[in-house]
Design a protein around this motif. Structure first.
Motif, short mmCIF file in Angstrom:
data_model
loop_
_atom_site.label_atom_id
_atom_site.label_comp_id
_atom_site.label_asym_id
_atom_site.label_seq_id
_atom_site.Cartn_x
_atom_site.Cartn_y
_atom_site.Cartn_z
N VAL A 122 0.86 -1.23 0.03
CA VAL A 122 -0.01 0.02 0.27
C VAL A 122 1.00 1.43 -0.08
O VAL A 122 0.52 2.47 -0.63
N LYS A 123 2.28 0.96 0.54
CA LYS A 123 3.08 2.29 0.41
C LYS A 123 3.45 2.41 -0.97
O LYS A 123 3.63 3.73 -1.30
N ALA A 124 3.63 1.70 -1.72
CA ALA A 124 4.00 1.46 -3.09
C ALA A 124 3.16 2.19 -3.88
O ALA A 124 3.09 3.00 -4.89
N VAL A 125 1.48 1.81 -3.49
CA VAL A 125 0.48 2.62 -4.36
C VAL A 125 0.49 3.84 -4.06
O VAL A 125 0.35 4.89 -4.81
N ALA A 126 0.84 4.44 -2.66
CA ALA A 126 0.79 6.04 -2.37
C ALA A 126 1.72 6.56 -3.07
O ALA A 126 1.67 7.63 -3.37
N ALA A 127 3.04 5.89 -3.15
CA ALA A 127 4.12 6.48 -3.73
C ALA A 127 3.97 6.87 -5.24
O ALA A 127 4.28 7.77 -5.77
N ASP A 128 3.42 5.64 -5.94
CA ASP A 128 2.89 5.95 -7.52
C ASP A 128 1.94 6.99 -7.48
O ASP A 128 2.14 7.95 -8.41
N ILE A 129 1.05 7.29 -6.45
CA ILE A 129 0.14 8.55 -6.57
C ILE A 129 0.71 9.79 -6.43
O ILE A 129 0.51 10.50 -7.35
N LYS A 130 1.77 9.73 -5.71
CA LYS A 130 2.51 10.87 -5.34
C LYS A 130 3.35 11.48 -6.73
O LYS A 130 3.65 12.64 -6.71
N LYS A 131 3.73 10.38 -7.33
CA LYS A 131 4.36 10.74 -8.73
C LYS A 131 3.42 11.37 -9.78
O LYS A 131 3.99 12.46 -10.14
N SER A 132 2.28 10.77 -9.68
CA SER A 132 1.36 11.48 -11.04
C SER A 132 0.54 12.81 -10.25
O SER A 132 0.45 13.76 -10.77
N TYR A 133 0.58 12.94 -8.81
CA TYR A 133 -0.28 13.92 -8.13
C TYR A 133 0.61 14.45 -6.92
O TYR A 133 0.25 14.08 -6.07
N PRO A 134 1.40 15.08 -6.99
CA PRO A 134 2.53 15.69 -6.03
C PRO A 134 1.91 16.50 -5.02
O PRO A 134 2.00 16.33 -4.10
N THR A 135 0.57 17.05 -5.13
CA THR A 135 0.02 17.57 -4.22
C THR A 135 -0.91 16.88 -3.53
O THR A 135 -1.81 17.42 -2.71
N ALA A 136 -1.42 15.51 -4.11
CA ALA A 136 -2.43 14.85 -3.47
C ALA A 136 -2.15 14.42 -1.99
O ALA A 136 -1.01 14.16 -1.56
N GLU A 137 -3.25 14.37 -1.11
CA GLU A 137 -3.14 14.12 0.29
C GLU A 137 -3.46 12.70 0.53
O GLU A 137 -4.39 12.09 0.31
N VAL A 138 -2.56 11.76 0.50
CA VAL A 138 -2.46 10.32 0.54
C VAL A 138 -1.52 9.78 1.57
O VAL A 138 -0.44 10.23 1.81
N GLU A 139 -2.08 8.90 2.32
CA GLU A 139 -1.24 8.14 3.53
C GLU A 139 -1.59 6.73 3.55
O GLU A 139 -2.53 6.13 3.06
N ALA A 140 -0.40 5.86 3.79
CA ALA A 140 -0.64 4.42 3.81
C ALA A 140 -0.79 4.04 5.17
O ALA A 140 -0.04 4.63 6.10
N ILE A 141 -1.60 3.16 5.54
CA ILE A 141 -1.86 2.76 6.98
C ILE A 141 -2.34 1.34 7.13
O ILE A 141 -3.05 0.88 6.01
N ASP A 142 -2.06 0.69 7.99
CA ASP A 142 -2.19 -0.82 7.83
C ASP A 142 -3.32 -1.27 9.09
O ASP A 142 -3.74 -2.38 9.29
#
Length: 199
Positions: A41-61
């Motif tokens: 899920v951290k990898a998904v969050a990192a991928d999102i940040k590449k495409s949308y640098p201003t996105a508010e996204v956080e990985a949590i388990d």
């Protein structure tokens, strides 16, 4: 400007969960991506940040913690996992929108495991009696999120639920994801929407 809503996406590392997460990242939402495998899920969050640098996204388990913080909860998990999820979040999901995307297909994908007089969404509503369960995204495939516009028209995404405000909120989510929201009716219509996905 509209207040930013927080969305918990349970199962965000799966194909549908990650596709939903990426498509909603362009909206005015704070995304809490949740899955058992935190590295995925951290990898998904990192991928999102590449495409949308201003996105508010956080990985949590922690499913419960993610849902406690969220305004909207998306259950991007198989039907068989909904009971376990509901047990974890019941107390923290009171009066919150919970989106069911599951299709309760059998192992051979040629029938439903639910009885004819119910649906995955209705069963989830029983498990979460104080939440506003809405059926959405179950008639779209993960690949559709990359190309929601076909021949210049946005593909339809059907929604069903019993709460008018919840349906409006989910319609806005569907639009953000790039689809044309179609409110099909009350939650019982989920039976039809889920049966549409049989091969």
């Amino acid at each position: 400007m509209k207040t930013m809503q927080t969305i918990a996406i349970i199962g965000a590392s799966g194909s549908m969960g990650s596709a939903l997460s990426k498509s909603l990242a362009k909206g005015n939402y704070r995304l809490l991506l949740c899955a058992n495998d935190l590295d995925k899920v951290k990898a998904v969050a990192a991928d999102i940040k590449k495409s949308y640098p201003t996105a508010e996204v956080e990985a949590i388990d922690c499913t419960r913690e993610a849902c406690w913080e969220a305004d909207i909860i998306i259950a991007a998990i198989p039907f068989g996992a909904e009971q376990e999820m509901a047990d974890k979040i019941r107390e923290v999901a009171t009066q919150k929108i919970v989106i069911s995307i599951a299709n309760p297909l059998n192992d051979t994908y040629d029938g439903l495991v639910t009885a004819p007089d119910t649906s995955a969404a209705e069963e989830l509503q029983k498990l979460l009696p104080n939440s506003k369960v809405v059926k959405a995204f179950n008639t779209t495939f993960a690949a559709d999120f990359a190309t929601p516009v076909i021949d210049g028209k946005r593909a339809d995404a059907f929604i069903a639920g019993n709460d008018g405000e919840a349906l409006q909120t989910v319609s806005e989510l569907v639009e953000t994801a790039g689809f044309n929201p179609v409110v099909a009716g009350g939650l019982t219509v989920s039976r039809t929407l889920e049966s549409m996905q049989q091969c």
